[in-house]
Design a protein around this motif. Structure first.
Motif, short mmCIF file in Angstrom:
data_model
loop_
_atom_site.label_atom_id
_atom_site.label_comp_id
_atom_site.label_asym_id
_atom_site.label_seq_id
_atom_site.Cartn_x
_atom_site.Cartn_y
_atom_site.Cartn_z
N ASP A 22 -41.06 -35.64 -2.96
CA ASP A 22 -41.15 -37.04 -3.39
C ASP A 22 -42.60 -37.48 -3.16
OD1 ASP A 22 -40.84 -39.71 -4.01
OD2 ASP A 22 -39.63 -40.20 -2.26
N PRO A 23 -43.50 -37.05 -4.06
CA PRO A 23 -44.93 -37.30 -3.87
C PRO A 23 -45.28 -38.78 -3.67
CG PRO A 23 -44.57 -35.85 -5.74
CD PRO A 23 -43.22 -36.33 -5.28
N ASP A 24 -44.56 -39.68 -4.32
CA ASP A 24 -44.84 -41.11 -4.18
C ASP A 24 -44.60 -41.60 -2.75
OD1 ASP A 24 -45.56 -41.24 -6.85
OD2 ASP A 24 -43.61 -41.98 -7.50
N SER A 25 -43.75 -40.88 -2.02
CA SER A 25 -43.46 -41.24 -0.62
C SER A 25 -44.17 -40.30 0.36
CB SER A 25 -41.95 -41.20 -0.37
OG SER A 25 -41.30 -42.15 -1.16
N GLY A 26 -45.05 -39.44 -0.15
CA GLY A 26 -45.78 -38.52 0.71
C GLY A 26 -45.01 -37.28 1.12
N ILE A 27 -43.91 -36.98 0.42
CA ILE A 27 -43.10 -35.80 0.73
C ILE A 27 -43.55 -34.65 -0.17
CG2 ILE A 27 -40.76 -34.86 0.88
CD1 ILE A 27 -41.32 -37.26 2.78
N LYS A 28 -44.04 -33.59 0.46
CA LYS A 28 -44.59 -32.46 -0.28
C LYS A 28 -43.48 -31.60 -0.91
CE LYS A 28 -48.64 -32.05 2.61
NZ LYS A 28 -49.42 -31.20 3.50
N PRO A 29 -43.77 -30.96 -2.06
CA PRO A 29 -42.82 -30.01 -2.63
C PRO A 29 -42.47 -28.93 -1.61
CG PRO A 29 -44.57 -30.49 -4.19
CD PRO A 29 -44.96 -31.12 -2.88
N GLY A 30 -41.21 -28.50 -1.63
CA GLY A 30 -40.74 -27.49 -0.70
C GLY A 30 -40.12 -28.06 0.57
#
Length: 56
Positions: A22-30
């Motif tokens: 969730d890139p908008d929330s700062g959560i990286k892929p994986g």
């Protein structure tokens, strides 16, 4: 390689896909759902993690 489970919001049907994060929330892929911060909320409707269920 084991696939990481996706989780669905039971309120708005948003699917959290760990492969995308969730890139908008700062959560990286994986990032597995279990590793999301406790204060993470659905990016669509804003409900807590406890309103998500594992997709089969």
């Amino acid at each position: 390689m084991k696939k990481i489970a996706k989780y669905r919001c039971t309120v708005c049907d948003y699917i959290y896909d760990p492969e995308l994060g969730d890139p908008d929330s700062g959560i990286k892929p994986g990032t597995p759902f279990e590793d999301l911060p406790d204060d993470w909320v659905c990016p669509i409707c804003g409900v807590d993690k406890n309103m998500f269920e594992r997709e089969s």
